[in-house]
Design an enzyme around this catalytic site. Structure first.
Site, PDB file in Angstrom:
ATOM      1  N   SER A 190       0.828  -1.209   0.000  1.00  0.00           N
ATOM      2  CA  SER A 190       0.000   0.000   0.000  1.00  0.00           C
ATOM      3  C   SER A 190       0.858   1.253   0.000  1.00  0.00           C
ATOM      4  O   SER A 190       1.763   1.389   0.819  1.00  0.00           O
ATOM      5  CB  SER A 190      -0.878   0.045   1.253  1.00  0.00           C
ATOM      6  OG  SER A 190      -1.611  -1.129   1.388  1.00  0.00           O
ATOM      7  N   HIS A 241      -3.971   0.560  -4.559  1.00  0.00           N
ATOM      8  CA  HIS A 241      -3.414  -0.661  -5.136  1.00  0.00           C
ATOM      9  C   HIS A 241      -3.782  -0.720  -6.613  1.00  0.00           C
ATOM     10  O   HIS A 241      -4.966  -0.680  -6.955  1.00  0.00           O
ATOM     11  CB  HIS A 241      -3.956  -1.897  -4.417  1.00  0.00           C
ATOM     12  CG  HIS A 241      -3.381  -2.083  -3.057  1.00  0.00           C
ATOM     13  ND1 HIS A 241      -2.436  -3.032  -2.779  1.00  0.00           N
ATOM     14  CD2 HIS A 241      -3.589  -1.414  -1.917  1.00  0.00           C
ATOM     15  CE1 HIS A 241      -2.096  -2.948  -1.510  1.00  0.00           C
ATOM     16  NE2 HIS A 241      -2.781  -1.974  -0.948  1.00  0.00           N
ATOM     17  N   HIS A 252      -5.653  -8.768  -0.513  1.00  0.00           N
ATOM     18  CA  HIS A 252      -5.605  -9.042   0.926  1.00  0.00           C
ATOM     19  C   HIS A 252      -6.724 -10.008   1.304  1.00  0.00           C
ATOM     20  O   HIS A 252      -7.773 -10.043   0.655  1.00  0.00           O
ATOM     21  CB  HIS A 252      -5.796  -7.752   1.725  1.00  0.00           C
ATOM     22  CG  HIS A 252      -4.705  -6.751   1.530  1.00  0.00           C
ATOM     23  ND1 HIS A 252      -4.636  -5.940   0.420  1.00  0.00           N
ATOM     24  CD2 HIS A 252      -3.640  -6.434   2.306  1.00  0.00           C
ATOM     25  CE1 HIS A 252      -3.559  -5.170   0.520  1.00  0.00           C
ATOM     26  NE2 HIS A 252      -2.944  -5.444   1.650  1.00  0.00           N
ATOM     27  N   TYR A 262      -8.792  -9.736   3.704  1.00  0.00           N
ATOM     28  CA  TYR A 262     -10.038  -9.059   4.100  1.00  0.00           C
ATOM     29  C   TYR A 262     -10.914  -8.682   2.908  1.00  0.00           C
ATOM     30  O   TYR A 262     -12.076  -8.321   3.062  1.00  0.00           O
ATOM     31  CB  TYR A 262      -9.744  -7.816   4.958  1.00  0.00           C
ATOM     32  CG  TYR A 262      -8.880  -6.761   4.299  1.00  0.00           C
ATOM     33  CD1 TYR A 262      -9.377  -5.955   3.274  1.00  0.00           C
ATOM     34  CD2 TYR A 262      -7.561  -6.578   4.686  1.00  0.00           C
ATOM     35  CE1 TYR A 262      -8.591  -4.996   2.662  1.00  0.00           C
ATOM     36  CE2 TYR A 262      -6.755  -5.619   4.086  1.00  0.00           C
ATOM     37  CZ  TYR A 262      -7.280  -4.834   3.067  1.00  0.00           C
ATOM     38  OH  TYR A 262      -6.493  -3.901   2.454  1.00  0.00           O
ATOM     39  N   GLU A 263     -10.368  -8.752   1.697  1.00  0.00           N
ATOM     40  CA  GLU A 263     -11.180  -8.446   0.518  1.00  0.00           C
ATOM     41  C   GLU A 263     -12.136  -9.588   0.181  1.00  0.00           C
ATOM     42  O   GLU A 263     -12.977  -9.452  -0.706  1.00  0.00           O
ATOM     43  CB  GLU A 263     -10.267  -8.144  -0.677  1.00  0.00           C
ATOM     44  CG  GLU A 263      -9.493  -6.844  -0.490  1.00  0.00           C
ATOM     45  CD  GLU A 263      -8.507  -6.573  -1.612  1.00  0.00           C
ATOM     46  OE1 GLU A 263      -8.937  -6.128  -2.683  1.00  0.00           O
ATOM     47  OE2 GLU A 263      -7.292  -6.793  -1.404  1.00  0.00           O
ATOM     48  N   ALA A 267       3.079  -1.683   3.886  1.00  0.00           N
ATOM     49  CA  ALA A 267       2.923  -0.549   4.795  1.00  0.00           C
ATOM     50  C   ALA A 267       2.436  -1.137   6.107  1.00  0.00           C
ATOM     51  O   ALA A 267       1.578  -2.011   6.114  1.00  0.00           O
ATOM     52  CB  ALA A 267       1.894   0.421   4.240  1.00  0.00           C
ATOM     53  N   MET A 275      -1.565  -6.155   7.464  1.00  0.00           N
ATOM     54  CA  MET A 275      -2.617  -7.072   7.001  1.00  0.00           C
ATOM     55  C   MET A 275      -2.184  -7.891   5.785  1.00  0.00           C
ATOM     56  O   MET A 275      -3.024  -8.276   4.969  1.00  0.00           O
ATOM     57  CB  MET A 275      -3.887  -6.265   6.680  1.00  0.00           C
ATOM     58  CG  MET A 275      -4.355  -5.384   7.844  1.00  0.00           C
ATOM     59  SD  MET A 275      -5.736  -4.341   7.382  1.00  0.00           S
ATOM     60  CE  MET A 275      -5.780  -3.188   8.768  1.00  0.00           C
ATOM     61  N   SER A 276      -0.894  -8.147   5.685  1.00  0.00           N
ATOM     62  CA  SER A 276      -0.406  -8.905   4.520  1.00  0.00           C
ATOM     63  C   SER A 276       0.892  -9.639   4.867  1.00  0.00           C
ATOM     64  O   SER A 276       1.186  -9.884   6.024  1.00  0.00           O
ATOM     65  CB  SER A 276      -0.150  -7.938   3.346  1.00  0.00           C
ATOM     66  OG  SER A 276       0.948  -7.092   3.637  1.00  0.00           O
ATOM     67  N   ASN A 325       2.370   4.611   9.942  1.00  0.00           N
ATOM     68  CA  ASN A 325       1.728   5.322  11.048  1.00  0.00           C
ATOM     69  C   ASN A 325       2.202   4.647  12.327  1.00  0.00           C
ATOM     70  O   ASN A 325       2.731   3.536  12.284  1.00  0.00           O
ATOM     71  CB  ASN A 325       0.201   5.203  10.934  1.00  0.00           C
ATOM     72  CG  ASN A 325      -0.250   3.754  10.887  1.00  0.00           C
ATOM     73  OD1 ASN A 325      -0.097   3.096   9.845  1.00  0.00           O
ATOM     74  ND2 ASN A 325      -0.750   3.242  11.975  1.00  0.00           N
ATOM     75  N   HIS A 366      -6.532   5.184   6.329  1.00  0.00           N
ATOM     76  CA  HIS A 366      -5.902   4.652   5.118  1.00  0.00           C
ATOM     77  C   HIS A 366      -5.141   5.770   4.404  1.00  0.00           C
ATOM     78  O   HIS A 366      -4.082   5.531   3.816  1.00  0.00           O
ATOM     79  CB  HIS A 366      -6.970   4.051   4.203  1.00  0.00           C
ATOM     80  CG  HIS A 366      -6.424   3.340   3.000  1.00  0.00           C
ATOM     81  ND1 HIS A 366      -5.485   2.327   3.103  1.00  0.00           N
ATOM     82  CD2 HIS A 366      -6.660   3.496   1.677  1.00  0.00           C
ATOM     83  CE1 HIS A 366      -5.184   1.900   1.882  1.00  0.00           C
ATOM     84  NE2 HIS A 366      -5.876   2.587   0.998  1.00  0.00           N
TER      85      HIS A 366
HETATM   86  N1  HPA Z   1      -2.472  -1.585  11.509  1.00  0.00           N
HETATM   87  C1  HPA Z   1      -2.645  -2.578  10.630  1.00  0.00           C
HETATM   88  N2  HPA Z   1      -2.272  -2.514   9.370  1.00  0.00           N
HETATM   89  C2  HPA Z   1      -1.693  -1.398   8.945  1.00  0.00           C
HETATM   90  C3  HPA Z   1      -1.468  -0.315   9.807  1.00  0.00           C
HETATM   91  C4  HPA Z   1      -1.885  -0.408  11.165  1.00  0.00           C
HETATM   92  O1  HPA Z   1      -1.741   0.517  11.978  1.00  0.00           O
HETATM   93  N3  HPA Z   1      -0.866   0.648   9.079  1.00  0.00           N
HETATM   94  C5  HPA Z   1      -0.710   0.152   7.830  1.00  0.00           C
HETATM   95  N4  HPA Z   1      -1.208  -1.082   7.749  1.00  0.00           N
END
Ligand code: HPA
Length: 279
Positions: free
Chosen positions: A34, A65, A87, A89-90, A117, A218-219, A242, A254
């Site tokens: 991402s 993406h 991902h 979750y999709e 990310a 998440m990957s 972040n 996001h």
């Molecule tokens: N949590 C989960 N997945 C993420 C985050 C997060 O803070 N930042 C980027 N992907």
């Protein structure tokens, strides 16, 4: 859908579709996470395929993406670049999420550079920092929600693959050398994979810190597991997008994940180029 298997025939069909358009055998796979899509612009592209045109490839539903497979050259190496990834979750099974890794293996890659990310859990981390992944914790995988669930594809690897050195120490050493020479601040640490799509609660963040995770996302862990099952060497790099907030002060969005990508892309590009030069 999330218990769907992926057969060898599906992988072969997909690999054949991609393979017949390639002029050189790719040596290195590169997965762009991402906000990191712009890294693909560094590649001298020879062939660009939309995921939606490749049989059995999962399509992408998330902003940021792109969903293209790019074959080309980077630093004199034949690379196959996934610009964006699907991902869990999709709504795809983990077998489907990781099918592109199988396809790259069938097409002959020896190494995989995988980026994402991630949210920083380690208090020393700042948005824009680079973390070389030393190890991962696959939380869904520990309970059996796993990309290798189902019949073993013995053509790729064993039923019970070793994961003691999932992230190749030698590739990480090369990445470290490059980062130091280029004066890029970096960390090394443990990535924890959660299913998403919600970000973590403060209590979850506390839990993840206690178990030794430095960054959360998440990957990556499913793809790395499949890569290792098939004997592919892995370099994993998290871009800290972040910082995961333990006090519930502020929010994770996001948009901030994509924003940090703009800072991270030049850093990751330098590291990836440097590692490819040394391979
Ligand atoms: N949590 C989960 N997945 C993420 C985050 C997060 O803070 N930042 C980027 N992907």
């Amino acid at each position: 859908m999330n218990v769907e298997h992926v057969s060898l025939d599906m992988i072969a069909e997909s690999a054949q579709f991609v393979g017949q358009q390639l002029t050189t055998r790719p040596r290195v796979g590169l997965v762009l996470g991402s906000g990191l899509n712009a890294l693909a612009e560094a590649v001298e592209a020879e062939v660009i395929l939309y995921y939606s045109d490749i049989p059995h490839f999962p399509n992408l539903t998330v902003a940021g993406h792109v969903g293209q497979l790019i074959a080309g050259q980077l630093e004199g190496q034949a690379v196959l670049v996934m610009q964006g990834r699907a991902h869990y979750y999709e709504g795809y099974s983990l077998a489907r999420v990781t099918l592109p890794i199988r396809v790259m293996q069938m097409l002959g890659i020896e190494s995989l550079v995988i980026t994402n990310a991630a949210g920083g859990l380690n208090p020393a981390f700042q948005p824009g920092d680079v973390m070389l992944i030393r190890d991962h914790i696959n939380v869904p995988g520990m309970a059996g929600l796993h990309p290798l669930w189902g019949p073993n594809l013995a053509q790729f690897g064993p039923r019970f693959p070793d994961m003691s050195r999932a992230y190749d120490p030698e590739l990480r050493r090369l990445a470290r050398e490059v980062a130091i020479a280029a004066k890029i601040p970096f960390h090394e640490g443990v990535y924890v994979f959660l299913g998403g799509p919600s970000f973590e609660t403060p209590a979850e963040i506390r839990l993840l810190r206690i178990v030794g995770a430095d960054a959360v996302g998440m990957s990556t862990a499913p793809e790395v597991t499949v890569a290792r099952h098939g004997g592919t060497r892995v370099l994993g790099i998290s871009g800290i997008a972040n910082v995961a907030l333990s006090e519930g002060v502020g929010e994770t969005t996001h948009e901030e994940v994509l924003e940090a990508g703009r800072l991270l892309v030049p850093r990751l590009e330098t590291i990836v180029r440097g590692v490819l030069q040394k391979l």
